[in-house]
Design a protein around this motif. Sequence first.
Motif, PDB file in Angstrom:
ATOM      1  N   LYS A   1       0.771  -1.212   0.081  1.00 32.29           N
ATOM      2  CA  LYS A   1       0.018  -0.017   0.066  1.00 32.29           C
ATOM      3  C   LYS A   1       0.861   1.403  -0.126  1.00 32.29           C
ATOM      4  O   LYS A   1       0.452   2.557  -0.254  1.00 32.29           O
ATOM      5  N   MET A   2       2.074   1.053   0.350  1.00 32.62           N
ATOM      6  CA  MET A   2       2.892   2.139   0.524  1.00 32.62           C
ATOM      7  C   MET A   2       3.976   2.450  -0.951  1.00 32.62           C
ATOM      8  O   MET A   2       4.434   3.466  -0.859  1.00 32.62           O
ATOM      9  N   LEU A   3       3.590   1.413  -1.868  1.00 35.03           N
ATOM     10  CA  LEU A   3       4.416   1.837  -2.951  1.00 35.03           C
ATOM     11  C   LEU A   3       4.013   3.213  -3.859  1.00 35.03           C
ATOM     12  O   LEU A   3       2.764   3.323  -3.812  1.00 35.03           O
ATOM     13  N   SER A   4       4.734   3.934  -4.493  1.00 36.63           N
ATOM     14  CA  SER A   4       4.284   4.971  -5.291  1.00 36.63           C
ATOM     15  C   SER A   4       3.834   4.465  -6.453  1.00 36.63           C
ATOM     16  O   SER A   4       4.034   3.480  -6.667  1.00 36.63           O
ATOM     17  N   TYR A   5       3.066   5.557  -7.120  1.00 31.14           N
ATOM     18  CA  TYR A   5       2.516   5.055  -8.410  1.00 31.14           C
ATOM     19  C   TYR A   5       3.476   4.514  -9.310  1.00 31.14           C
ATOM     20  O   TYR A   5       3.042   3.496 -10.043  1.00 31.14           O
TER      21      TYR A   5
ATOM     22  N   LYS B   1       4.529   1.022  -8.450  1.00 28.48           N
ATOM     23  CA  LYS B   1       3.517  -0.029  -8.778  1.00 28.48           C
ATOM     24  C   LYS B   1       3.533  -0.345 -10.194  1.00 28.48           C
ATOM     25  O   LYS B   1       3.127  -1.405 -10.526  1.00 28.48           O
ATOM     26  N   SER B   2       3.448   0.620 -10.982  1.00 35.24           N
ATOM     27  CA  SER B   2       3.491   0.598 -12.318  1.00 35.24           C
ATOM     28  C   SER B   2       4.511  -0.281 -13.049  1.00 35.24           C
ATOM     29  O   SER B   2       4.019  -1.109 -13.989  1.00 35.24           O
ATOM     30  N   GLU B   3       5.434  -0.046 -12.495  1.00 31.29           N
ATOM     31  CA  GLU B   3       6.669  -0.814 -13.098  1.00 31.29           C
ATOM     32  C   GLU B   3       6.528  -2.387 -12.773  1.00 31.29           C
ATOM     33  O   GLU B   3       6.719  -3.217 -13.550  1.00 31.29           O
ATOM     34  N   LEU B   4       5.991  -2.532 -11.427  1.00 35.80           N
ATOM     35  CA  LEU B   4       5.665  -3.952 -11.120  1.00 35.80           C
ATOM     36  C   LEU B   4       4.693  -4.461 -11.801  1.00 35.80           C
ATOM     37  O   LEU B   4       4.471  -5.850 -12.212  1.00 35.80           O
ATOM     38  N   VAL B   5       3.565  -3.798 -11.976  1.00 35.96           N
ATOM     39  CA  VAL B   5       2.471  -4.149 -12.952  1.00 35.96           C
ATOM     40  C   VAL B   5       2.782  -4.596 -14.313  1.00 35.96           C
ATOM     41  O   VAL B   5       2.550  -5.724 -14.860  1.00 35.96           O
ATOM     42  N   ASN B   6       3.651  -3.660 -15.006  1.00 40.38           N
ATOM     43  CA  ASN B   6       4.585  -4.118 -16.354  1.00 40.38           C
ATOM     44  C   ASN B   6       4.975  -5.245 -16.257  1.00 40.38           C
ATOM     45  O   ASN B   6       5.003  -6.085 -17.251  1.00 40.38           O
ATOM     46  N   TYR B   7       6.010  -5.384 -15.157  1.00 37.04           N
ATOM     47  CA  TYR B   7       6.664  -6.798 -15.149  1.00 37.04           C
ATOM     48  C   TYR B   7       5.743  -7.921 -15.011  1.00 37.04           C
ATOM     49  O   TYR B   7       6.056  -9.095 -15.572  1.00 37.04           O
ATOM     50  N   LEU B   8       4.744  -7.861 -14.136  1.00 40.01           N
ATOM     51  CA  LEU B   8       3.767  -9.067 -13.992  1.00 40.01           C
ATOM     52  C   LEU B   8       2.942  -9.216 -15.177  1.00 40.01           C
ATOM     53  O   LEU B   8       3.060 -10.294 -15.654  1.00 40.01           O
ATOM     54  N   SER B   9       2.752  -8.271 -15.985  1.00 38.82           N
ATOM     55  CA  SER B   9       1.889  -8.452 -17.326  1.00 38.82           C
ATOM     56  C   SER B   9       3.084  -9.108 -18.060  1.00 38.82           C
ATOM     57  O   SER B   9       2.619  -9.980 -18.871  1.00 38.82           O
TER      58      SER B   9
ATOM     59  N   PHE C   1       4.665  -9.353   1.075  1.00 42.76           N
ATOM     60  CA  PHE C   1       4.699  -8.474   0.013  1.00 42.76           C
ATOM     61  C   PHE C   1       4.157  -9.002  -1.489  1.00 42.76           C
ATOM     62  O   PHE C   1       3.331  -8.414  -2.265  1.00 42.76           O
ATOM     63  N   ALA C   2       4.663 -10.353  -1.793  1.00 44.86           N
ATOM     64  CA  ALA C   2       4.292 -10.664  -3.146  1.00 44.86           C
ATOM     65  C   ALA C   2       2.799 -11.093  -2.958  1.00 44.86           C
ATOM     66  O   ALA C   2       2.090 -10.824  -4.069  1.00 44.86           O
ATOM     67  N   ILE C   3       2.277 -11.859  -1.909  1.00 49.29           N
ATOM     68  CA  ILE C   3       0.795 -12.017  -2.067  1.00 49.29           C
ATOM     69  C   ILE C   3      -0.149 -11.014  -2.038  1.00 49.29           C
ATOM     70  O   ILE C   3      -0.970 -10.784  -2.540  1.00 49.29           O
ATOM     71  N   GLY C   4       0.411 -10.011  -1.226  1.00 51.20           N
ATOM     72  CA  GLY C   4      -0.135  -8.408  -1.120  1.00 51.20           C
ATOM     73  C   GLY C   4      -0.634  -7.817  -2.569  1.00 51.20           C
ATOM     74  O   GLY C   4      -1.454  -7.329  -2.688  1.00 51.20           O
ATOM     75  N   PHE C   5       0.960  -7.952  -3.174  1.00 50.07           N
ATOM     76  CA  PHE C   5       0.793  -7.204  -4.546  1.00 50.07           C
ATOM     77  C   PHE C   5      -0.363  -7.920  -5.425  1.00 50.07           C
ATOM     78  O   PHE C   5      -0.949  -7.441  -6.320  1.00 50.07           O
ATOM     79  N   LEU C   6      -0.119  -9.270  -5.375  1.00 49.69           N
ATOM     80  CA  LEU C   6      -0.850 -10.017  -6.290  1.00 49.69           C
ATOM     81  C   LEU C   6      -2.479  -9.858  -6.151  1.00 49.69           C
ATOM     82  O   LEU C   6      -3.159  -9.631  -7.155  1.00 49.69           O
TER      83      LEU C   6
END
Length: 215
Positions: free
Chosen positions: A41-45, A48-56, A114-119
């Motif tokens: 929840k404390m990640l900046s936009y 988070k966008s970078e992690l979302v792109n990596y996940l995609s 962190f991993a579970i929370g992000f997913l």
Amino acid sequence: MFSLTRIGSSSLQFVKRNLSILLFLIIIFISGITFGSIAVKMLSYSEKSELVNYLSSFFQTFKGELVLQKRMLAQHAILYNLKMIVLVWTLGLSIIGMPLIPIIVFLRGFVLGFAIGFLVDELAFKGLIFALASILPHNLLVIPALILSSVAGIAFSFNLLKSRFLKFPINFAQYFFGYSTLMLLLAIILACAGIIETFLTPVLMSLVTKIIIKG
């Protein structure tokens, strides 16, 4: 049968003798998971966008024909787990290393949280299913082995402390043999976890990924 009964009895006695340490480490581990999930929840936009792109990108890679070098992955997974238990074993041999063991347990919990929370935060229920498929199988062995090895490390270090400063009588050679034998058994369990992580987890991840992409 006798040997299995003896091992089970010895394990039960070990847990009873070190129940307070075990409960302490379980609390530490749960705290790590909690702080890890809060950190999402404390990640900046931008983060988070970078992690979302990596996940995609990961999902798209998994969607295609992904050739897995099983032998190399197995060696990597097993070696990583063995390094972890060797570190705990080594820290348990020194009094000054004892405070570092709970930190290892906390960090493991933090990473999982962190991993579970992000997913879950990004994919909701699908993220939870993917987390269970990708994280749960091998960690069913890794987490208990890590916590038990940490209990053993702290208990061994604590007994060294009592022996040195409180003159508590201890047969060091016998105690060291028992400590190292337990760590060896846990190392075997962690090696099995590495095999599960290599051969079972990717299959489950592939199945769940197809469901997520189709959905």
